[in-house]
Design an enzyme around this catalytic site. Sequence first.
Site, PDB file in Angstrom:
ATOM      1  N   PRO A   1     -37.118   0.620  31.520  1.00  0.00           N
ATOM      2  CA  PRO A   1     -36.131   1.106  30.550  1.00  0.00           C
ATOM      3  C   PRO A   1     -35.538   2.402  31.089  1.00  0.00           C
ATOM      4  O   PRO A   1     -36.277   3.286  31.524  1.00  0.00           O
ATOM      5  CB  PRO A   1     -36.964   1.358  29.286  1.00  0.00           C
TER       6      PRO A   1
ATOM      7  N   ALA B   1     -32.698   5.096  29.821  1.00  0.00           N
ATOM      8  CA  ALA B   1     -31.702   5.522  28.829  1.00  0.00           C
ATOM      9  C   ALA B   1     -30.397   5.868  29.538  1.00  0.00           C
ATOM     10  O   ALA B   1     -30.398   6.546  30.559  1.00  0.00           O
ATOM     11  CB  ALA B   1     -32.225   6.728  28.050  1.00  0.00           C
TER      12      ALA B   1
ATOM     13  N   GLN C   1     -37.103  -1.737  23.911  1.00  0.00           N
ATOM     14  CA  GLN C   1     -38.016  -0.588  23.789  1.00  0.00           C
ATOM     15  C   GLN C   1     -37.618   0.265  22.582  1.00  0.00           C
ATOM     16  O   GLN C   1     -36.457   0.657  22.460  1.00  0.00           O
ATOM     17  CB  GLN C   1     -38.000   0.299  25.032  1.00  0.00           C
TER      18      GLN C   1
ATOM     19  N   CYS D   1     -41.675   9.198  26.957  1.00  0.00           N
ATOM     20  CA  CYS D   1     -40.477  10.031  27.153  1.00  0.00           C
ATOM     21  C   CYS D   1     -40.845  11.520  27.064  1.00  0.00           C
ATOM     22  O   CYS D   1     -41.429  11.970  26.078  1.00  0.00           O
ATOM     23  CB  CYS D   1     -39.404   9.697  26.121  1.00  0.00           C
TER      24      CYS D   1
ATOM     25  N   LYS E   1     -45.521   1.744  26.828  1.00  0.00           N
ATOM     26  CA  LYS E   1     -45.260   2.441  28.092  1.00  0.00           C
ATOM     27  C   LYS E   1     -45.726   3.883  27.943  1.00  0.00           C
ATOM     28  O   LYS E   1     -45.248   4.598  27.062  1.00  0.00           O
ATOM     29  CB  LYS E   1     -43.780   2.370  28.454  1.00  0.00           C
TER      30      LYS E   1
ATOM     31  N   ASN F   1     -46.097   2.025  37.478  1.00  0.00           N
ATOM     32  CA  ASN F   1     -44.717   2.521  37.549  1.00  0.00           C
ATOM     33  C   ASN F   1     -44.681   3.926  38.149  1.00  0.00           C
ATOM     34  O   ASN F   1     -45.547   4.745  37.864  1.00  0.00           O
ATOM     35  CB  ASN F   1     -44.114   2.524  36.125  1.00  0.00           C
ATOM     36  N   GLY F   2     -43.655   4.126  38.973  1.00  0.00           N
ATOM     37  CA  GLY F   2     -43.417   5.455  39.530  1.00  0.00           C
ATOM     38  C   GLY F   2     -43.194   5.427  41.026  1.00  0.00           C
ATOM     39  O   GLY F   2     -44.064   5.005  41.787  1.00  0.00           O
TER      40      GLY F   2
ATOM     41  N   ARG G   1     -35.743   4.204  39.012  1.00  0.00           N
ATOM     42  CA  ARG G   1     -34.716   4.849  39.846  1.00  0.00           C
ATOM     43  C   ARG G   1     -34.444   4.098  41.132  1.00  0.00           C
ATOM     44  O   ARG G   1     -33.317   4.121  41.638  1.00  0.00           O
ATOM     45  CB  ARG G   1     -35.140   6.296  40.127  1.00  0.00           C
TER      46      ARG G   1
HETATM   47  C1  FMN Z   1     -32.144   8.147  33.750  1.00  0.00           C
HETATM   48  C2  FMN Z   1     -33.519   7.768  33.267  1.00  0.00           C
HETATM   49  C3  FMN Z   1     -33.661   7.265  31.987  1.00  0.00           C
HETATM   50  C4  FMN Z   1     -34.925   6.895  31.521  1.00  0.00           C
HETATM   51  N1  FMN Z   1     -35.045   6.352  30.277  1.00  0.00           N
HETATM   52  C5  FMN Z   1     -36.241   5.893  29.838  1.00  0.00           C
HETATM   53  C6  FMN Z   1     -36.355   5.222  28.584  1.00  0.00           C
HETATM   54  O1  FMN Z   1     -35.384   5.019  27.856  1.00  0.00           O
HETATM   55  N2  FMN Z   1     -37.601   4.803  28.220  1.00  0.00           N
HETATM   56  C7  FMN Z   1     -38.711   4.985  29.017  1.00  0.00           C
HETATM   57  O2  FMN Z   1     -39.809   4.572  28.644  1.00  0.00           O
HETATM   58  N3  FMN Z   1     -38.610   5.595  30.209  1.00  0.00           N
HETATM   59  C8  FMN Z   1     -37.399   6.033  30.635  1.00  0.00           C
HETATM   60  N4  FMN Z   1     -37.300   6.603  31.874  1.00  0.00           N
HETATM   61  C9  FMN Z   1     -38.479   6.628  32.752  1.00  0.00           C
HETATM   62  C10 FMN Z   1     -38.483   5.378  33.654  1.00  0.00           C
HETATM   63  O3  FMN Z   1     -38.579   4.200  32.881  1.00  0.00           O
HETATM   64  C11 FMN Z   1     -39.660   5.418  34.648  1.00  0.00           C
HETATM   65  O4  FMN Z   1     -40.870   5.472  33.941  1.00  0.00           O
HETATM   66  C12 FMN Z   1     -39.588   6.635  35.564  1.00  0.00           C
HETATM   67  O5  FMN Z   1     -38.276   6.851  36.043  1.00  0.00           O
HETATM   68  C13 FMN Z   1     -40.547   6.470  36.769  1.00  0.00           C
HETATM   69  O6  FMN Z   1     -40.270   5.284  37.462  1.00  0.00           O
HETATM   70  P1  FMN Z   1     -39.337   5.256  38.794  1.00  0.00           P
HETATM   71  O7  FMN Z   1     -39.917   6.235  39.759  1.00  0.00           O
HETATM   72  O8  FMN Z   1     -39.409   3.834  39.258  1.00  0.00           O
HETATM   73  O9  FMN Z   1     -37.962   5.677  38.365  1.00  0.00           O
HETATM   74  C14 FMN Z   1     -36.067   7.027  32.346  1.00  0.00           C
HETATM   75  C15 FMN Z   1     -35.910   7.555  33.634  1.00  0.00           C
HETATM   76  C16 FMN Z   1     -34.665   7.918  34.109  1.00  0.00           C
HETATM   77  C17 FMN Z   1     -34.538   8.447  35.493  1.00  0.00           C
END
Ligand code: FMN
Length: 310
Positions: A16, A18, A70, A100, A139, A198-199, A222
């Site tokens: 997810p 945002a 979500q 979040c 999450k 995740n991450g 990302r």
């Molecule tokens: C622009 C942006 C928006 C995000 N929005 C949400 C969200 O709406 N809900 C959520 O649980 N995590 C949100 N996250 C966190 C991501 O889902 C994820 O957990 C986090 O970026 C780490 O994973 P990654 O390294 O693959 O990006 C957001 C992250 C980013 C960068």
Amino acid sequence: MKIGGLELENNLMLAPLAGMSDVGFRAVCASQGAAITFSEMLSAQAMKHDSKKTADMTVTNPDEKIKFAQIFGHEAQVMAQAASSPLLADFDGIDINMGCPAPKVVKNGDGSALLKNLSLAGEIISAVKNATKKPVSVKVRLGFQNENIAQIVRACQEGGADFITVHGRTREQGYAGKVNLEAIALAKSVATVPIVGNGDVVDLQSFQNMLATNVDGVMIGRGALGRPWIFSELLGRECRNKFDLILRHVQILREHYPEKWLVLYLRKHFLSYAAAFKAGGEAKRRLAISPSIDESLEILKEQFNHFEIF
Ligand SMILES: Cc1cc2nc3c(=O)[nH]c(=O)nc-3n(C[C@H](O)[C@H](O)[C@H](O)COP(=O)(O)O)c2cc1C
């Protein structure tokens, strides 16, 4: 991985995001292999008050395979009401946001603030479970201030979560530093339900590092921005139609949202695509002020052709 009655095609998921994981982006990521796609976080309070902005975020597309909505909030009954809302009828599952880190979300007791109150977190999960027949996932992060992922996993399981996604950072860390893979492995070792890691998964190496924690699934955020074909790459498939994916992303959004709004909305995505094509500063500057989607697509196409040749 299997969740309730849902058999997943593979273990990859789109996070997810945002302001980014709109229906068009989710559909193209699914076409590239994301077995589950998650909506942007939807406010349970806003749904209660029939917010049009939130309703607009609940659009789905047939190209999505298994899709989760979500929701976020801190009141069990409001969350339960949101989970059973007709607005989410097209979604296959409900995900609860307990990760979040944004101050305005935490201030209200939502998102990662729930990691400080695991009995309330458990109450919310079980209220949501009781309100829907769909699978319910949660999450989380590793903790709020300090890591306490084992307790968090147990609380989510006891609440009735069908699977748990663990972003390997605490709230305190925000997005700083590296993802803590050992803590994700710990989450997996204490869990009785599937764990999704995740991450920082951005390529084959980081994907393999995540799989080495023994997780059941991998969620990518990302790493998919500007590069929805990352899912194909990780599945060992070649993506021959990268630019067509961008066109499809735009086409789906145009079916649902006004052009004037999209011009501004799409800029972030276009800049991510430009970065993926290693566009120079001049192209990025033009994209940042482009007054039309078609013009932006032309700029991107030039960058794409250049990228493909060199
Ligand atoms: C622009 C942006 C928006 C995000 N929005 C949400 C969200 O709406 N809900 C959520 O649980 N995590 C949100 N996250 C966190 C991501 O889902 C994820 O957990 C986090 O970026 C780490 O994973 P990654 O390294 O693959 O990006 C957001 C992250 C980013 C960068």
